[in-house]
Design a protein around this motif. Structure first.
Motif, PDB file in Angstrom:
ATOM      1  N   LYS A  13       0.818  -1.214   0.000  1.00  0.00           N
ATOM      2  CA  LYS A  13       0.000   0.000   0.000  1.00  0.00           C
ATOM      3  C   LYS A  13       0.854   1.267   0.000  1.00  0.00           C
ATOM      4  O   LYS A  13       0.452   2.291  -0.542  1.00  0.00           O
ATOM      5  CB  LYS A  13      -0.925   0.020   1.223  1.00  0.00           C
ATOM      6  CG  LYS A  13      -1.886  -1.151   1.303  1.00  0.00           C
ATOM      7  CD  LYS A  13      -2.654  -1.107   2.628  1.00  0.00           C
ATOM      8  CE  LYS A  13      -3.567  -2.306   2.786  1.00  0.00           C
ATOM      9  NZ  LYS A  13      -4.243  -2.312   4.114  1.00  0.00           N
TER      10      LYS A  13
ATOM     11  N   PHE B 257      -6.067  -0.014  -4.661  1.00  0.00           N
ATOM     12  CA  PHE B 257      -6.395   0.556  -3.360  1.00  0.00           C
ATOM     13  C   PHE B 257      -7.315   1.773  -3.470  1.00  0.00           C
ATOM     14  O   PHE B 257      -8.041   2.087  -2.533  1.00  0.00           O
ATOM     15  CB  PHE B 257      -5.112   0.857  -2.582  1.00  0.00           C
ATOM     16  CG  PHE B 257      -4.386  -0.398  -2.202  1.00  0.00           C
ATOM     17  CD1 PHE B 257      -4.911  -1.263  -1.259  1.00  0.00           C
ATOM     18  CD2 PHE B 257      -3.205  -0.745  -2.818  1.00  0.00           C
ATOM     19  CE1 PHE B 257      -4.269  -2.432  -0.924  1.00  0.00           C
ATOM     20  CE2 PHE B 257      -2.549  -1.920  -2.487  1.00  0.00           C
ATOM     21  CZ  PHE B 257      -3.075  -2.762  -1.537  1.00  0.00           C
TER      22      PHE B 257
ATOM     23  N   LEU C 146      -0.868   6.603   1.410  1.00  0.00           N
ATOM     24  CA  LEU C 146      -1.352   5.695   0.370  1.00  0.00           C
ATOM     25  C   LEU C 146      -1.388   6.357  -0.985  1.00  0.00           C
ATOM     26  O   LEU C 146      -1.047   5.772  -2.000  1.00  0.00           O
ATOM     27  CB  LEU C 146      -2.751   5.185   0.747  1.00  0.00           C
ATOM     28  CG  LEU C 146      -3.464   4.318  -0.285  1.00  0.00           C
ATOM     29  CD1 LEU C 146      -2.661   3.061  -0.559  1.00  0.00           C
ATOM     30  CD2 LEU C 146      -4.867   3.973   0.168  1.00  0.00           C
TER      31      LEU C 146
END
Length: 233
Positions: free
Chosen positions: A185, A211, A226
């Motif tokens: 991530k 994601f 992220l």
């Protein structure tokens, strides 16, 4: 004098009894130069050992007696070497060694197959052992602010890895195997010399797309950074 001595003995006994019943040993900022024998003698009772901000130079071989320890936190000490029998701590899930003077990690690191979080930032590491690829449960690896010139090819076998922090090193290339980290991530490589490798842009695009979908579906993700992607500087 006799009264004071008796109180000290009773206090130490009470503390040891508390450690044994809770499994938690916390001795932060205690000016320790070594791990106390009364801690090591607890053996299987210890589940968490936190010795942050002391003056510990060496980790004794007797550390292997703590076979049930799950969290070992030794940040901000003076540790230079790790014992080879560290791999006997088969219950270990969290190992924090930030802010020491460690120059090398032993091959036996790969024996810690339950390890989920490994943080060794702010040390003097010039390389990581190839055996790190045996850490199939590893979710977080923080090797920031060391002297690393590369990451081992075996890191691609850390299939559970979600967060890789390697800021402040001298890394100039990434191993191709990093594209195998399908659960990754967050990848942080600020203040290195990395040039993008062939195929990485496609990997990074797939990773962000995956994601981003999870965020859109209101899936809670706790990894910081992220959306930052990879900052190559």
């Amino acid at each position: 004098m006799g009264c004071c001595s008796s109180k000290e003995v009773n206090g130490a006994a009470s503390r040891t009894s508390r450690w044994r019943s809770t499994g938690i040993v916390g001795l932060r900022d205690s000016k320790l130069k070594t791990i106390p024998n009364d801690v090591l003698d607890l053996e299987r009772a210890v589940r968490t050992l936190d010795l942050t901000h002391n003056k510990i130079v060496d980790i004794p071989l007797e550390i292997s007696k703590l076979v049930n320890v799950q969290r070992l936190i030794l940040a901000d000490n003076l540790i230079q070497n790790l014992p080879l029998n560290l791999g006997r701590l088969q219950s270990l899930k969290i190992l924090v060694l930030d802010g020491n003077r460690i120059t090398a990690m032993p091959d036996e690191l790969g024996l810690l197959i339950r390890l989920e979080r490994l943080s060794i930032s702010g040390n003097l590491l010039s390389c990581l052992p190839e055996t790190i690829g045996s850490l199939r449960s590893l979710q977080l690896l923080n090797v920031s602010n060391n002297k690393l010139k590369f990451l081992p090819e075996s890191i691609g076998s850390c299939f559970s890895l979600e967060e890789l922090q390697a800021d402040g090193n001298s890394i100039d290339a990434l191993p191709l195997s990093i594209c195998s980290l399908i659960h990754l991530k967050s990848l942080s490589l600020n203040h290195n010399n990395v040039n993008q490798m062939e195929g990485f842009q496609e990997f990074e695009s797939r990773r962000k797309k995956k994601f981003d979908k999870q965020i859109d579906a209101n899936v809670m993700i706790n990894s910081a950074g992220l959306d930052e992607g990879l900052d190559l500087r």
